[in-house]
Write a protein that holds these residues in place. Structure first.
Motif, short mmCIF file in Angstrom:
data_model
loop_
_atom_site.label_atom_id
_atom_site.label_comp_id
_atom_site.label_asym_id
_atom_site.label_seq_id
_atom_site.Cartn_x
_atom_site.Cartn_y
_atom_site.Cartn_z
N THR A 1 0.87 -1.17 0.00
CA THR A 1 0.00 0.00 0.00
C THR A 1 0.91 1.23 0.00
O THR A 1 2.09 1.14 0.34
CB THR A 1 -0.90 0.04 1.23
OG1 THR A 1 -0.07 0.21 2.38
CG2 THR A 1 -1.72 -1.22 1.36
N ARG B 1 1.12 3.56 2.03
CA ARG B 1 1.69 3.83 3.37
C ARG B 1 2.85 2.90 3.67
O ARG B 1 3.85 3.32 4.23
CB ARG B 1 0.60 3.66 4.43
CG ARG B 1 -0.25 4.89 4.59
CD ARG B 1 -0.95 4.89 5.93
NE ARG B 1 -1.78 6.07 6.04
CZ ARG B 1 -3.10 6.06 6.03
NH1 ARG B 1 -3.75 4.93 5.94
NH2 ARG B 1 -3.79 7.18 6.12
N GLU B 2 2.68 1.64 3.31
CA GLU B 2 3.78 0.69 3.54
C GLU B 2 5.01 1.12 2.76
O GLU B 2 6.13 1.06 3.25
CB GLU B 2 3.34 -0.71 3.12
CG GLU B 2 2.37 -1.34 4.09
CD GLU B 2 1.80 -2.66 3.59
OE1 GLU B 2 1.44 -3.49 4.41
OE2 GLU B 2 1.69 -2.84 2.37
N VAL C 1 6.70 4.00 4.48
CA VAL C 1 7.50 3.59 5.65
C VAL C 1 8.82 2.99 5.20
O VAL C 1 9.88 3.25 5.77
CB VAL C 1 6.68 2.59 6.50
CG1 VAL C 1 7.56 1.92 7.53
CG2 VAL C 1 5.53 3.31 7.17
N GLU D 1 16.20 10.85 4.89
CA GLU D 1 16.13 12.19 4.34
C GLU D 1 14.75 12.47 3.74
O GLU D 1 14.30 13.60 3.68
CB GLU D 1 17.21 12.31 3.26
CG GLU D 1 17.51 13.72 2.86
CD GLU D 1 18.65 13.76 1.84
OE1 GLU D 1 19.45 12.82 1.81
OE2 GLU D 1 18.71 14.74 1.09
N SER E 1 11.81 11.43 4.84
CA SER E 1 10.74 11.05 5.77
C SER E 1 9.45 11.84 5.49
O SER E 1 8.35 11.42 5.85
CB SER E 1 11.19 11.28 7.21
OG SER E 1 11.56 12.63 7.36
N ALA F 1 6.21 10.32 3.87
CA ALA F 1 5.06 9.75 4.60
C ALA F 1 3.92 10.77 4.65
O ALA F 1 2.75 10.42 4.48
CB ALA F 1 5.49 9.35 6.00
N GLN F 2 4.29 12.02 4.88
CA GLN F 2 3.27 13.06 4.94
C GLN F 2 2.62 13.26 3.57
O GLN F 2 1.40 13.40 3.45
CB GLN F 2 3.92 14.37 5.41
CG GLN F 2 2.93 15.51 5.58
CD GLN F 2 1.89 15.20 6.64
OE1 GLN F 2 2.21 15.03 7.81
NE2 GLN F 2 0.64 15.10 6.23
N GLN G 1 0.18 10.67 2.96
CA GLN G 1 -1.07 10.96 3.67
C GLN G 1 -1.94 11.93 2.85
O GLN G 1 -3.14 11.75 2.73
CB GLN G 1 -0.72 11.58 5.04
CG GLN G 1 -1.91 11.77 5.96
CD GLN G 1 -2.40 10.45 6.55
OE1 GLN G 1 -1.73 9.44 6.44
NE2 GLN G 1 -3.56 10.46 7.14
N TYR H 1 -3.52 10.09 0.00
CA TYR H 1 -4.73 9.37 0.42
C TYR H 1 -5.94 10.31 0.45
O TYR H 1 -7.01 10.00 -0.05
CB TYR H 1 -4.54 8.74 1.81
CG TYR H 1 -4.04 7.32 1.75
CD1 TYR H 1 -4.94 6.26 1.75
CD2 TYR H 1 -2.69 7.04 1.72
CE1 TYR H 1 -4.49 4.95 1.69
CE2 TYR H 1 -2.23 5.74 1.67
CZ TYR H 1 -3.13 4.69 1.65
OH TYR H 1 -2.70 3.41 1.59
#
Lengths: 410, 800
Positions: B737, B739-740, B743, B751, B753, B756-757, B760, B763
């Protein structure tokens, strides 16, 4: 694949009528006239009558045109779905309330291109649980399309049976819808939902499974300050120090020794308690709560175990432990036959997830978390009621979180 | 092109073509149709703005349109209905929201095409229809595709709310991004194939559908249907009007002989015969209700042939045929007015659209004329033999009287033989003129023979053909005529002498004749000695009449302009011509043309390239009429017979069944090559398509074997980021997915990270239908740039 073996000629004829003489029993084709088709048929009759009445050749030609559209659709439409093959590709995990994608791999074994395909996934009861659209499948080029597991059937934990995949198309003119049915039985285990915890709830089990050591790490006690590095969570910035130093400073915490945490979900209830909707709901919340806790602690590298009245999963941190726990929780059911749970002797912090009042006395040192004190709110709702609305996106976590029930103090 | 844009374009074009086809009929005023074109074009361009207009406003507009059209309904309900549907079509296109709205546009456009089919016979309809078939196919495919894509959205709860507000032409957030950005797969080959297939099937259905209309069926069953409206009709021609006509180069008719290989060098088309001349104007003197428009004008067996005649709009209401028309095939419900005495037929109005008809005619050329004595039937009491002996009188009334006397005597003999007393009454006018009086009518066997034996329909009409206007000096004319004919004895010789005299001694001229001229015929004969065909013909008629020879003027066309592409004669207004018909007792009418031959059938003076192009277009038009408009049950029988003959063993029986009276018309067999050509070309194109398609697919298959699975396109920004990560070697697995994947990226490259936002946001954007804020877009762009920089650093390090 469900192939009915029979010697009766009548049954064979029935089967042929369903699947077609030259069709595989695992695939069958059906067709139905659509509303557009009925309109075109009506027009054919009207224009045919007009041509017959007027004797005008060009009206006869338009009459021919309408029939030609119907016939051309009849010629092209079967080719559009002929030679199609499909297989279902399931995701690694399906978590209730957390959209995952179930994929269909579609390819053609003949040289016609297929257009405007509507692919549906069905339960054995024939209910469509997922639909996706594929605008074109080129011969020799497999195509993958997917649907989101947003159907209510995927919003509850447990085993979901899938059976038939249908590919239907109204291409090119929409007068007749042709469908090819593929029997592709499969079972999907839907894990219970995993929610985040709000800060107040985190505080209540912040000491669980931790031993403090004076080393830099991911603990809660401040170890020191250092300069901010891009990408770090903003919440770790120590604003007072940053103001003094004229640059962003973040807090470093002491590393803590991680202890095992055993979650106890007593799914058997005392005798005399009858099943009710409220009880079932509370149980489901307890299951979700347990799953969320297990995920929370495994994310923080704690060995985690699970004890229910039907089984025990020893504490471990290894890969796959989360799936073991979630599988167990996905299939767990409320046991009304009587309270029976025995706590094993383990070196771990024991956390009991309580959703019903019991007279059972847990050993000293056991943490009890009563799910009735918590409620599930959407992140948006919660964010609006909080001053700092920052949330951290985590995989597998639905956009809801456990929060303290408003008005309940501790 | 995106699916939304292609869909909007195709629907607009379909609507536009519907209007265009109506416009091409010429039945609707331009101010009603033409404004629709820019309106539809503008509607396509500003469709997103139009989508914001509330639906109820369109309902109000429709209502206003309906009320505005109501006054028209008082005068013509049909017009009002058509105007309302035109208006409704515009509103439908302008207010289109959902794909299913397009079906209203399709249905209305189809009825526009239907109206055009009824109102026009122009081959332009064929080309426009070809475009319509292709466009409609394309548009329907796009609509089906869009509806399929949208039906998926119904299963997405997050989009359910948006779906209620869904507007197909509007911008986000109403239209889901996944659909708005969906590209149209190439449909060119499919559209081409389907259009061809539809045309082939349409033609096949068109050919085999039985041609039975209600009236014909009732007639077949013996029911008494509405009789064709036939009545007398008065027509008059101003003397001298031909001059203007003969300066006009526009096309009046196309005449296509059924046997082009046996065509004459020039064609003479008979329109109307006029018998009464008042010195300035020719007109008909008779009225009749006889329903046979074309009686037999001569008893001589003449060669005969069929011609297909195509008449452009607003030319004339006359029906034309070669020298002596005999049979007319018009549209079944066409009303024809006719006068059998003058052997002429008219439509009740000058047709405002192109018409076509087929005429079977007996053809008499000037060169093939023979003395009528060879064919004259003996008229007892008048002409006793066919040896060529001339009757002592040529006056038709005298001939009729003598014949009636003979018949009365025969009737008396019959009475005597049966022992009855003979009738002593004198002959009545009915006995003389019609053979149905009290004396002649007693002999029933003679009644039917009366007219045909005399070689004329009515002695009274023939008598009218001896009229000379009072303004003319009959004695002077007779003296002049006697001078011309000299000592010639027979009527035929006298007529030939006058014809020859006028041809050789008089000059053809299209000069303006002064309007104040009191007696143009005498002026032509004795003064100016020049004029156009009308002068020549009128002068000859008057000279013959002065000699008691019945004659009349015939107005028509004479053309020698052969179009080799169309295998037809092009008849222009300038080819309008007048000539003479002379009556011979016991024979009928014969054609004489006193106009000098070099003055008629002149070549047209056009640019040769333009003329070739015009003739090519004429060829297309005539083929269209023959194959489409004129297609009849006889053609069907012929086609069926041709195909059956290919497979059947008993050829004779089938030939008998499929031929019938129609078999005599051998030229209809030209349909066979046309149909065979369509079938062969269509089949060949399908085969070529299949062959090329297979090869293309194989080539495509080889190319795409290595390709990975094609994902349905995610929103653009996320897809771009995925591509950037793929360049770094991080592929999102099938089972992962977003999100996976986020991660995994965060773990591998801290660098990034913030990915992830972004995930979101993705989505929220894709499933929650949330718009992205400007600062979020900046963050996404920043992340993308940083991924690129990261990749560049990696490449630099590797190269170092």
């Amino acid at each position: 694949m469900d192939i009915k073996v029979t010697n009766s000629l009548r049954d064979r004829v029935k089967q042929w009528s369903r699947t077609g003489f030259f069709q595989s029993p695992s695939e069958s084709r059906t067709y139905s006239i659509t509303l557009i088709g009925f309109v075109v048929l009506l027009l054919i009759f009207v224009i045919g009558f007009a041509a017959w009445e007027s004797g005008t050749n060009l009206v006869y030609f338009l009459f021919g045109f309408l029939i030609a559209m119907f016939v051309a659709h009849g010629i092209v439409s079967p080719q559009n779905i002929r030679g199609l093959h499909v297989e279902r590709i399931l995701p690694r995990r399906i978590i209730a309330g957390h959209p995952a994608r179930i994929h269909f791999r579609i390819w053609k074994s003949n040289w016609w291109r297929s257009f405007a395909l509507l692919v549906k996934d069905h339960t054995p009861q024939g209910k469509a649980v997922g639909v996706t659209f594929c605008e074109v499948v080129n011969p020799g080029a497999p195509r993958s399309v997917a649907y989101e597991t947003v159907n209510p059937i995927f919003q509850r934990r447990g085993l979901v049976a899938l059976d038939k995949i249908t590919i239907s198309s109204r291409f090119p003119f929409g007068t007749v819808e042709r469908t090819v049915h593929f029997h592709r039985p499969a079972e999907v285990l839907v894990y219970p939902p995993i929610y985040a915890f709000d800060d107040s709830l985190k505080d209540s089990f912040s000491t669980l499974g931790q031993e403090s050591r004076s080393q830099r790490g991911q603990g809660v006690d401040i170890y020191g300050l250092r300069e901010y590095v891009h990408g770090e969570p903003m919440r770790r910035i120590h604003w007072r120090s940053s103001a003094k130093a004229q640059r962003l400073m973040v807090m470093e915490f002491e590393r803590e020794e991680r202890r095992a945490v055993l979650f106890v979900l007593p799914n058997s209830v005392p005798q005399g308690v009858t099943s009710s909707e409220e009880l079932t709901n509370l149980f489901e919340i307890a299951v979700a709560f347990t799953a969320s806790l297990a995920y929370y602690f495994l994310e923080r590298h704690h060995p985690v175990g699970l004890l229910t009245s039907r089984g025990f999963i020893p504490c471990a941190e290894e890969e796959g432990q989360l799936d073991r726990i979630l599988q167990a929780l996905a299939l767990i059911e409320l046991d009304l036959s009587g309270y029976s749970i025995r706590l094993p002797a383990v070196e771990a912090d024991v956390v009991v997830i309580q959703f019903i009042d019991t007279l059972f006395a847990w050993p000293p040192g056991t943490t009890t978390l009563d799910v009735r004190e918590w409620e599930i709110r959407s992140v948006e709702e919660d964010r609006s009621s909080r001053a700092d609305g920052e949330t951290v996106a985590l995989p597998l976590v639905a956009s809801k979180q456990f929060c303290k029930v408003r008005g309940v103090g501790r | 092109m995106t699916l939304e844009r292609a869909f909007a374009l195709s629907v607009t074009l379909v609507a536009l073509l519907g209007f265009l086809m109506l416009y091409l009929t010429g039945e609707f005023p331009p101010y009603l149709i033409v404004p629709a074109f820019p309106l539809l074009g503008a509607a396509f361009l500003i469709r997103k703005w139009l989508a914001r207009v509330p639906t109820f406003l369109w309902d109000v507009v429709t209502l206003i349109g309906f009320v505005a059209i109501l006054p028209i309904a008082r005068s013509s309900l049909l017009n009002a209905t058509v105007y309302f549907f035109l208006f409704l079509q515009l509103v439908k296109v302008l207010s289109m929201r959902r794909p299913r709205d397009a079906f209203s546009v399709y249905v209305i456009s189809f009825f526009q095409v239907l109206a055009a089919a009824v109102l026009t016979t122009s081959p332009v309809f064929g080309f426009a229809f070809l475009a319509y078939a292709g466009l409609l196919s394309w548009s329907l495919m796009l609509t089906i595709m869009l509806m399929g894509a949208l039906s998926v959205q119904q299963f997405a709860p997050a989009a359910a709310l948006a779906l209620k507000k869904f507007r197909i032409f509007s911008s986000s957030p109403y239209l889901p991004e996944s659909i708005r950005k969906l590209r149209v797969p190439s449909l060119r080959v499919v559209v081409l194939f389907l259009t061809l297939l539809i045309l082939c099937i349409s033609i096949a259905v068109f050919v085999v559908t039985p041609r039975f209309s209600t009236r014909r069926l009732l007639a077949t069953l013996g029911a008494r249907g509405e009789p064709p409206a036939v009545s007398a009709f008065e027509e008059s021609v101003e003397f001298g009007s031909y001059r203007k006509i003969q300066l006009d180069n526009s096309v009046a008719l196309y005449v296509r002989p059924d046997k082009p290989e046996l065509r004459p060098n020039a064609i003479r088309l008979r329109g109307v015969a006029l018998d009464y001349f008042d010195g300035r104007r020719w007109r008909r003197s008779t009225w009749t209700t006889d329903q046979a428009p074309f009686p037999q004008l001569t008893i001589r067996p003449l060669p005969a042939r069929w011609n297909t005649i195509v008449q452009p709009p607003n030319v004339t209401r006359f029906i034309f045929g070669e020298t002596f028309p005999q049979r007319l095939l018009l549209d079944f419900d066409q009303v024809v007015l006719s006068d059998p005495h003058s052997a002429s037929a008219w439509l009740p109005y000058v047709p405002a659209k192109e018409i076509h008809y087929r005429v079977f005619s007996h053809v008499e050329t000037l060169e093939q004329r023979e003395p009528p004595e060879r064919y004259q039937r003996p008229i007892p009491g008048v002409l006793t033999s066919t040896s060529g002996s001339e009757s002592p009188t040529t006056h038709p009334l005298e001939i009729a009287r003598r014949f009636a006397e003979h018949l009365a005597r025969a009737a008396d003999e019959t009475l005597r033989a049966s022992g009855e007393r003979p009738d002593s009454r004198p002959l009545s006018p009915d006995d003389i003129f019609t053979g149905r009086g009290p004396r002649v009518g007693r002999n029933p066997g003679m009644r039917g023979a009366f007219g045909s034996q005399l070689g004329m329909a009515s002695p009274r009409y023939v008598e009218a053909c001896l009229q000379i206007p009072n303004s003319l000096d009959a004695q002077k004319l007779r003296a002049f005529a006697m001078q011309i004919v000299g000592n010639r004895q027979t009527v035929f010789e006298k007529a030939l002498a006058i014809e020859s005299y006028l041809r050789s001694r008089y000059q053809y001229s299209l000069e303006q004749i002064p309007d104040n001229q009191q007696n143009p015929v005498e002026d032509f004969l004795f003064e100016s000695r020049r004029g156009h065909c009308e002068y020549f013909a009128t002068a000859m008629v008057m000279l013959l009449r002065s000699l008691d020879i019945p004659a009349r003027i015939v107005n028509g066309f004479y053309s020698a302009e052969w179009n080799n592409f169309a295998k037809s004669f092009t008849v222009r207004q300038r080819d309008a011509h007048s000539w003479v018909e002379v009556f011979f007792p016991g024979y009928g009418w014969m054609t004489f043309d006193p106009t000098p031959p070099d003055a008629i059938g002149r070549a047209v003076e056009f640019n040769p390239y333009l003329l070739t192009a015009m003739r090519l277009w004429d060829s297309v038009k005539l083929r269209w009429y023959r194959v489409m408009i004129d297609f009849s049950i006889e053609d069907q029988r012929f086609v069926a017979g041709t195909f059956l003959r290919m497979f059947a063993s008993d050829h004779e029986e089938i030939a008998e069944w499929s031929g019938g009276s129609y078999r005599a018309d051998d030229n209809m067999r030209e349909l066979a090559p046309t149909i065979a050509g369509v079938v062969l070309v269509g089949g060949a194109l399908i085969l070529v398509f299949v062959n090329l398609r297979g090869r293309w697919a194989k080539a495509k298959g080889r190319k795409t074997k290595r390709s990975a699975l094609n994902w349905s396109p995610p929103p653009e920004f996320y897809g771009q980021l995925l591509k950037e990560f793929e360049r770094l070697g991080y592929h999102r697995a099938v089972h992962e997915t977003p999100r996976e994947f986020a991660v995994r990226i965060a773990k591998s490259i801290p660098e990034f990270s913030s990915f992830a936002q972004v995930t979101q946001w993705y989505y929220g954007y894709r499933y929650g239908e949330h718009e992205l804020l400007a600062e979020q877009l900046n963050t996404i762009q920043e992340l993308r740039n940083s991924v690129r920089r990261y990749a560049q650093r990696g490449r630099n390090a590797a190269s170092a």
